[in-house]
Design a protein around this motif. Structure first.
Motif, short mmCIF file in Angstrom:
data_model
loop_
_atom_site.label_atom_id
_atom_site.label_comp_id
_atom_site.label_asym_id
_atom_site.label_seq_id
_atom_site.Cartn_x
_atom_site.Cartn_y
_atom_site.Cartn_z
N VAL A 161 0.76 -1.18 -0.07
CA VAL A 161 -0.42 0.12 0.10
C VAL A 161 1.07 1.47 0.38
CG1 VAL A 161 -1.84 -0.86 1.27
CG2 VAL A 161 0.21 0.05 2.67
N LEU A 162 2.60 1.39 0.09
CA LEU A 162 2.86 2.07 0.26
C LEU A 162 3.44 2.35 -0.77
CD1 LEU A 162 4.38 2.12 4.20
CD2 LEU A 162 2.00 4.13 2.94
N SER A 163 4.02 1.45 -1.57
CA SER A 163 4.42 1.42 -3.13
C SER A 163 3.83 2.48 -3.89
CB SER A 163 5.08 0.15 -2.95
OG SER A 163 3.79 -0.52 -3.49
N ASP A 164 4.72 2.16 -5.30
CA ASP A 164 4.23 2.53 -6.50
C ASP A 164 2.72 2.14 -7.22
OD1 ASP A 164 5.79 5.33 -6.35
OD2 ASP A 164 7.29 4.03 -7.35
N LEU A 165 3.20 0.61 -6.96
CA LEU A 165 1.96 -0.23 -7.33
C LEU A 165 1.00 -0.11 -6.66
CD1 LEU A 165 4.06 -3.87 -6.64
CD2 LEU A 165 4.04 -2.50 -7.94
N GLN A 166 0.66 0.88 -5.54
CA GLN A 166 -0.76 1.35 -5.98
C GLN A 166 -1.09 2.96 -5.54
OE1 GLN A 166 -3.10 -1.01 -2.46
NE2 GLN A 166 -3.80 0.92 -1.84
N GLU A 167 -1.24 3.64 -6.31
CA GLU A 167 -1.06 5.05 -6.36
C GLU A 167 -2.06 5.83 -5.87
OE1 GLU A 167 -0.39 5.81 -10.43
OE2 GLU A 167 1.21 4.81 -11.04
N SER A 168 -3.98 5.25 -5.61
CA SER A 168 -4.99 5.29 -5.26
C SER A 168 -4.34 5.65 -3.70
CB SER A 168 -6.03 4.64 -5.60
OG SER A 168 -5.36 3.34 -4.80
N LEU A 169 -5.76 7.13 -3.17
CA LEU A 169 -5.67 7.45 -1.89
C LEU A 169 -5.90 6.08 -0.78
CD1 LEU A 169 -6.32 11.23 -1.53
CD2 LEU A 169 -4.46 10.46 -1.05
N LEU A 170 -5.79 6.12 0.30
CA LEU A 170 -6.00 5.06 1.10
C LEU A 170 -7.32 5.95 1.53
CD1 LEU A 170 -3.26 3.84 3.00
CD2 LEU A 170 -4.06 3.05 0.98
N SER A 171 -8.28 4.17 1.41
CA SER A 171 -9.54 4.72 1.91
C SER A 171 -9.76 4.93 4.28
CB SER A 171 -10.89 3.83 1.99
OG SER A 171 -10.42 2.22 2.46
N PRO A 172 -10.77 5.21 3.96
CA PRO A 172 -10.28 5.63 5.97
C PRO A 172 -10.06 4.07 6.87
CG PRO A 172 -12.08 6.57 5.30
CD PRO A 172 -12.11 5.75 4.03
N ALA A 173 -10.39 2.82 5.86
CA ALA A 173 -11.05 1.54 6.74
C ALA A 173 -9.58 1.00 6.70
CB ALA A 173 -11.46 1.15 5.79
N GLN A 174 -8.77 1.26 5.21
CA GLN A 174 -7.32 0.98 4.59
C GLN A 174 -6.68 1.86 5.27
OE1 GLN A 174 -7.49 1.97 0.65
NE2 GLN A 174 -8.23 -0.01 -0.33
N SER A 175 -6.47 2.80 6.12
CA SER A 175 -5.55 3.34 7.14
C SER A 175 -5.81 2.68 7.79
CB SER A 175 -6.23 5.16 6.78
OG SER A 175 -6.01 5.53 5.22
N VAL A 176 -6.83 2.46 8.61
CA VAL A 176 -6.98 2.05 10.45
C VAL A 176 -6.44 0.55 9.85
CG1 VAL A 176 -8.50 1.27 12.09
CG2 VAL A 176 -8.78 2.94 10.39
N VAL A 177 -6.46 -0.12 9.07
CA VAL A 177 -5.65 -1.46 8.21
C VAL A 177 -4.26 -1.33 8.48
CG1 VAL A 177 -5.09 -3.51 7.63
CG2 VAL A 177 -7.21 -2.48 7.80
#
Length: 579
Positions: A497-513
């Motif tokens: 989730v922190l690499s270039d492979l995922q460029e979109s913003l994290l959702s609130p739920a993804q940020s909590v995980v």
């Protein structure tokens, strides 16, 4: 409430303060008070005053010693950091100086209403979760506005709604709002240019010239553009006015003080809940929709309903489908009613039953899972994780988990870990199972996060080698055959989730995980040499090269959890890159 039991982590009860709080707050607010302790308080307006610090799940309050008034000092929505300072305060005696715990709360100070900012201030609550909006309306008396988030249920629990939690009458002990230097937010109506068609224009006023009309129209257009730009900038997380930071210093003159632990736990709980409430779907699911004037559910009624649900869960020969539906009801009710979570820990049979069911679902299957097993296991783990939220001061929780040298906690930990790479069965079936397994692994990380929080509290209260501490928790897990692959999976998800492979913003739920996973990885690096070495040998290059330098782009500043997560990522990178 904060009560004491031999060997627990709880604060000692003060009958006089307890009675004062019960008289001056609504029952629902009183029940959400986690702890209180006497401290020497230092802030911009309070200079070395001995006071009671009262901690709820949303706010830090201060009251005199003995109590006469109750004042909101810091709302958790404005907190930037809470830290333990290693110093020897010179204003204390030599004996007190050595046993003092100095806590520093860094927070964003309230800004006084200023000319030209009214339009910004009028809309500054847009896009915030209800919990954060409550802080905008806080006064400085016991009648401070709070909100309790309701959770819908497809059962009898839905019929019982919580009314407004605060008393409608002002307490006779309402403090002087300047007594602690807290500024009251006085709304100012936005200045409007005079309208040509306004009925308030005096009849004797001379007609406006064409040039005046053009000037007036230009002013109105400029004002509208300014308002739109302000909202756009706020929506994108841009700060128009520099935020002023302030500090609240609390000196607990006791080596046995638990206040720092409660502060950290309350803040963690608050930022998680506030971030999740930014998700429209989650907020819609969690917002009570029934009549707000319905009577408050009593403790007796809650106990009765929980007893009924427990007896149905524990009946012999219950089918998997019935078990799943009953657990859904229990999870929904636990989301909404904190008293029910406390009852859960006082009923050892239900907790032991869930752990046993989890063991039966996942253990001894060698990575061969069915959809039913994964669905039921995920629901059990999610339910257990909810039961840990906001129950730190429940003595029965510590008693149950620490009984027989942590036997039940050990079983829970070992049942939690599973093989993150199940055996292949075919493309379509494998894809569906992998999605269910991913959901389970997210839930397992959340529950392990709660157990590690408990471990941090225990480590500070007792010996680091004591059972339920962080070190003990990781040692219990160490023999598990799938532990390394489980921790490796959690690290891979952080890198992904922190690499270039995922460029979109994290959702609130993804940020909590992500926050929970970072806390797990940091604990492994800090407290277990084997796990630390495994992470360094397998993920050093990924954290050096794959994790983007500007991870801030993935975590919107408006998420309450973003700043603490960024600090965790920095700590993990520092430790994992060590040779």
């Amino acid at each position: 409430m904060a009560r004491i039991s031999s060997g627990t982590l709880l604060s000692r009860r003060n009958a006089k303060l307890d009675s004062f709080l019960k008289r001056n707050t609504e029952r629902a607010v009183y029940e959400r008070i986690r702890a209180y302790e006497p401290c020497v308080v230092v802030s911009e307006s309070v200079h070395k005053v001995y006071m009671h610090v009262v901690l709820s799940d949303e706010c830090v309050y201060l009251t005199e010693y003995p109590p006469r008034t109750l004042t909101a000092a810091v709302f958790f929505g404005r907190v930037r950091d809470i830290e333990l300072v290693n110093d020897l305060p010179d204003f204390l005696s030599s004996k007190d100086r050595e046993r003092c715990q100095h806590m520093r709360i860094i927070y964003v100070a309230e800004k006084p209403a200023g000319k030209g900012r009214d339009r910004l201030r009028r809309n500054e609550g847009e896009g915030l979760p209800p919990a954060a909006l409550a802080s905008r309306r806080a006064s400085h008396c016991p009648e401070i506005t709070h909100t309790l988030q309701g959770y819908p249920a497809e059962s009898q629990w839905m019929k019982e709604e919580l009314p407004p939690v605060l008393k409608s009458t002002r307490s006779a002990s309402c403090p002087n709002r300047e007594s602690l230097g807290l500024q009251e937010r006085v709304p100012h109506p936005p200045s409007q240019p005079p309208s040509f068609y306004s009925s308030s224009t005096p009849p004797s006023s001379p007609p406006l010239s064409e040039e005046s009309l053009k000037t007036l129209e230009s002013s109105q257009v400029t004002q509208r553009i300014g308002s739109v730009l302000s909202r756009l900038l706020r929506r994108d997380g841009v700060n128009i006015v520099a935020e002023k930071e302030a500090e609240l210093h609390l000196y607990a003159v006791s080596e046995a003080s638990r206040l720092y632990l409660h502060l950290q736990s309350s803040w963690n709980s608050f930022i998680i809940k506030s971030t999740l409430m930014l998700d429209p779907l989650y907020r819609r699911r969690c917002t009570a929709s029934a009549d707000p004037l319905a009577p408050t559910i009593s403790v007796e009624r809650t106990a009765h309903l929980f007893g009924q649900l427990s007896s149905e869960l524990l009946q012999d020969g219950i089918s998997t489908e019935s078990l799943y539906l009953l657990l859904q009801e229990l999870r929904t009710a636990a989301h909404r009613y904190i008293p029910l979570r406390r009852l859960f820990w006082r009923s050892s049979e239900v907790c032991a039953f869930l752990v046993q069911t989890l063991e039966d679902c996942l253990q001894g299957l060698s990575g061969v899972y069915t959809a039913d097993q994964l669905l039921l296991s995920t629901l059990i783990v999610q339910t257990l994780a909810i039961m840990f939220r906001e129950t730190e001061v429940e003595a029965a929780r510590m008693s149950l988990l620490s009984a027989k040298k942590g036997a039940l906690a050990s079983r829970m930990l070992l049942a939690l870990i599973c093989d993150p790479q199940p055996h292949s069965r075919g493309a379509l079936v494998q894809s569906e199972l992998q999605a269910l397994l991913t959901e389970y692994l997210d839930a397992a990380c959340a529950l392990l996060f709660e157990l590690l929080l408990l471990g941090h509290e225990t480590s500070r209260c007792f010996s680091a080698d004591n059972f339920l501490s962080v070190g003990w928790t990781l040692r219990v897990l160490q023999p598990h055959p799938h532990l390394l692959s489980f921790i490796g999976y959690q690290a891979q998800r952080v890198v992904l989730v922190l690499s270039d492979l995922q460029e979109s913003l994290l959702s609130p739920a993804q940020s909590v995980v992500l926050f929970q996973r970072c806390r797990l990885l940091l604990a492994c690096l800090q407290y277990n040499n084997q796990l630390a070495q495994h992470l360094r040998s397998h993920f050093r290059e990924e954290f050096r090269y794959s994790v983007k330098p500007c991870v801030e782009e993935k975590l919107p500043p408006r998420y309450p959890i973003s700043r603490p997560t960024l600090r965790l990522i920095e700590q993990i990178q520092t430790r994992i890159l060590l040779r």
